[in-house]
Design a protein around this motif. Sequence first.
Motif, mmCIF file in Angstrom:
data_model
loop_
_atom_site.group_PDB
_atom_site.id
_atom_site.type_symbol
_atom_site.label_atom_id
_atom_site.label_comp_id
_atom_site.label_asym_id
_atom_site.label_seq_id
_atom_site.Cartn_x
_atom_site.Cartn_y
_atom_site.Cartn_z
ATOM 1 N N TYR A 104 -46.479 17.450 21.192
ATOM 2 C CA TYR A 104 -47.064 16.112 21.141
ATOM 3 C C TYR A 104 -46.813 15.561 19.745
ATOM 4 O O TYR A 104 -47.179 16.199 18.752
ATOM 5 C CB TYR A 104 -48.580 16.149 21.388
ATOM 6 N N ILE A 105 -46.199 14.414 19.659
ATOM 7 C CA ILE A 105 -45.966 13.761 18.373
ATOM 8 C C ILE A 105 -46.806 12.491 18.341
ATOM 9 O O ILE A 105 -46.674 11.623 19.206
ATOM 10 C CB ILE A 105 -44.479 13.416 18.156
ATOM 11 N N ALA A 106 -47.673 12.394 17.351
ATOM 12 C CA ALA A 106 -48.509 11.212 17.148
ATOM 13 C C ALA A 106 -48.071 10.546 15.851
ATOM 14 O O ALA A 106 -47.919 11.212 14.830
ATOM 15 C CB ALA A 106 -49.980 11.603 17.072
ATOM 16 N N GLU A 107 -47.877 9.252 15.912
ATOM 17 C CA GLU A 107 -47.456 8.513 14.726
ATOM 18 C C GLU A 107 -48.650 7.766 14.128
ATOM 19 O O GLU A 107 -49.405 7.127 14.857
ATOM 20 C CB GLU A 107 -46.372 7.511 15.085
ATOM 21 N N LEU A 108 -48.762 7.861 12.827
ATOM 22 C CA LEU A 108 -49.816 7.175 12.101
ATOM 23 C C LEU A 108 -49.184 6.246 11.072
ATOM 24 O O LEU A 108 -48.205 6.631 10.413
ATOM 25 C CB LEU A 108 -50.707 8.183 11.366
ATOM 26 N N PRO A 109 -49.726 5.053 10.892
ATOM 27 C CA PRO A 109 -49.211 4.196 9.819
ATOM 28 C C PRO A 109 -49.403 4.895 8.475
ATOM 29 O O PRO A 109 -50.442 5.517 8.243
ATOM 30 C CB PRO A 109 -50.066 2.934 9.905
ATOM 31 N N ALA A 110 -48.415 4.798 7.604
ATOM 32 C CA ALA A 110 -48.510 5.456 6.300
ATOM 33 C C ALA A 110 -49.766 5.030 5.556
ATOM 34 O O ALA A 110 -50.399 5.839 4.880
ATOM 35 C CB ALA A 110 -47.262 5.153 5.474
ATOM 36 N N PRO A 121 -46.387 6.709 1.264
ATOM 37 C CA PRO A 121 -45.373 5.657 1.352
ATOM 38 C C PRO A 121 -44.811 5.540 2.763
ATOM 39 O O PRO A 121 -45.002 6.428 3.597
ATOM 40 C CB PRO A 121 -44.287 6.162 0.394
ATOM 41 N N GLU A 122 -44.114 4.469 3.008
ATOM 42 C CA GLU A 122 -43.380 4.321 4.264
ATOM 43 C C GLU A 122 -42.229 5.336 4.258
ATOM 44 O O GLU A 122 -41.742 5.733 3.185
ATOM 45 C CB GLU A 122 -42.816 2.900 4.386
ATOM 46 N N PRO A 123 -41.770 5.771 5.439
ATOM 47 C CA PRO A 123 -40.631 6.673 5.477
ATOM 48 C C PRO A 123 -39.442 6.089 4.707
ATOM 49 O O PRO A 123 -39.129 4.912 4.843
ATOM 50 C CB PRO A 123 -40.317 6.798 6.980
ATOM 51 N N GLY A 124 -38.839 6.911 3.884
ATOM 52 C CA GLY A 124 -37.696 6.484 3.079
ATOM 53 C C GLY A 124 -38.073 6.067 1.667
ATOM 54 O O GLY A 124 -37.223 5.955 0.797
ATOM 55 N N ASP A 125 -39.375 5.852 1.421
ATOM 56 C CA ASP A 125 -39.839 5.422 0.094
ATOM 57 C C ASP A 125 -40.462 6.570 -0.698
ATOM 58 O O ASP A 125 -41.154 6.340 -1.701
ATOM 59 C CB ASP A 125 -40.855 4.284 0.229
ATOM 60 N N GLU A 126 -40.218 7.815 -0.295
ATOM 61 C CA GLU A 126 -40.862 8.964 -0.920
ATOM 62 C C GLU A 126 -40.503 9.124 -2.398
ATOM 63 O O GLU A 126 -41.382 9.423 -3.220
ATOM 64 C CB GLU A 126 -40.510 10.268 -0.174
ATOM 65 N N GLU A 127 -39.237 8.945 -2.751
ATOM 66 C CA GLU A 127 -38.829 9.165 -4.146
ATOM 67 C C GLU A 127 -39.566 8.240 -5.102
ATOM 68 O O GLU A 127 -40.068 8.683 -6.143
ATOM 69 C CB GLU A 127 -37.318 9.009 -4.296
ATOM 70 N N ALA A 128 -39.648 6.957 -4.770
ATOM 71 C CA ALA A 128 -40.358 6.005 -5.633
ATOM 72 C C ALA A 128 -41.845 6.332 -5.675
ATOM 73 O O ALA A 128 -42.480 6.226 -6.725
ATOM 74 C CB ALA A 128 -40.134 4.572 -5.138
ATOM 75 N N TRP A 129 -42.408 6.754 -4.550
ATOM 76 C CA TRP A 129 -43.821 7.117 -4.489
ATOM 77 C C TRP A 129 -44.108 8.294 -5.406
ATOM 78 O O TRP A 129 -45.054 8.272 -6.197
ATOM 79 C CB TRP A 129 -44.195 7.434 -3.037
ATOM 80 N N ILE A 130 -43.271 9.326 -5.311
ATOM 81 C CA ILE A 130 -43.450 10.514 -6.157
ATOM 82 C C ILE A 130 -43.308 10.141 -7.631
ATOM 83 O O ILE A 130 -44.103 10.565 -8.474
ATOM 84 C CB ILE A 130 -42.456 11.628 -5.763
ATOM 85 N N ALA A 131 -42.313 9.335 -7.944
ATOM 86 C CA ALA A 131 -42.084 8.939 -9.338
ATOM 87 C C ALA A 131 -43.276 8.184 -9.924
ATOM 88 O O ALA A 131 -43.537 8.270 -11.131
ATOM 89 C CB ALA A 131 -40.822 8.093 -9.436
ATOM 90 N N ALA A 132 -44.016 7.460 -9.098
ATOM 91 C CA ALA A 132 -45.152 6.671 -9.572
ATOM 92 C C ALA A 132 -46.448 7.488 -9.681
ATOM 93 O O ALA A 132 -47.430 7.001 -10.240
ATOM 94 C CB ALA A 132 -45.378 5.476 -8.640
ATOM 95 N N LEU A 133 -46.444 8.720 -9.180
ATOM 96 C CA LEU A 133 -47.647 9.552 -9.228
ATOM 97 C C LEU A 133 -47.877 10.099 -10.634
ATOM 98 O O LEU A 133 -46.929 10.274 -11.403
ATOM 99 C CB LEU A 133 -47.510 10.736 -8.262
ATOM 100 N N PRO A 134 -49.136 10.411 -10.951
ATOM 101 C CA PRO A 134 -49.413 11.085 -12.220
ATOM 102 C C PRO A 134 -48.689 12.437 -12.267
ATOM 103 O O PRO A 134 -48.399 13.039 -11.223
ATOM 104 C CB PRO A 134 -50.933 11.287 -12.200
ATOM 105 N N GLY A 135 -48.411 12.913 -13.467
ATOM 106 C CA GLY A 135 -47.646 14.156 -13.651
ATOM 107 C C GLY A 135 -48.204 15.353 -12.916
ATOM 108 O O GLY A 135 -47.447 16.148 -12.355
ATOM 109 N N GLU A 136 -49.538 15.523 -12.898
ATOM 110 C CA GLU A 136 -50.128 16.671 -12.220
ATOM 111 C C GLU A 136 -49.838 16.631 -10.724
ATOM 112 O O GLU A 136 -49.517 17.652 -10.118
ATOM 113 C CB GLU A 136 -51.630 16.720 -12.459
#
Length: 148
Positions: A104-110, A121-136
Amino acid sequence: MPTYTCTSPAGGLDPDRRAGLAAAITLAHSEVTGAAAGFAQVVFCDVAVGGFFVGGRPLDGSTLFIRGEIRAGRSARERDRLVARLIADAAEASGLPRHAIWIYIAELPARCMAEFGHVLPEPGDEEAWIAALPGEARARIAGGRPSE
């Protein structure tokens, strides 16, 4: 980001099969969706004999139910490929026949999901999301560890 919950009768999957199944699910999700493997979560839940019913009857024998909660935004083709891949890989890793694997695959809005204290983030936006996170948080993601 994706969370896969594997439910089966108690004692049906030994630790080696669980490890193999977790690896197979992680690899399938990553290869089909392009998401980093380090985000995949796999949780195992055992149900006592007589604790799971299908069609009003107690489930007998070995059956594996896999519910994947993933971010919405994947194409129908990707979802079809993911389900087919999960069936095949889960059957191989668990030693169960394909007919015993239920997916069963359930999709949830990001925007309805948060991990490491931040809305996903939306799918495909992971790199920018990670880059914007605090270092820890970035270090925890790189190490595949949730908050302690």
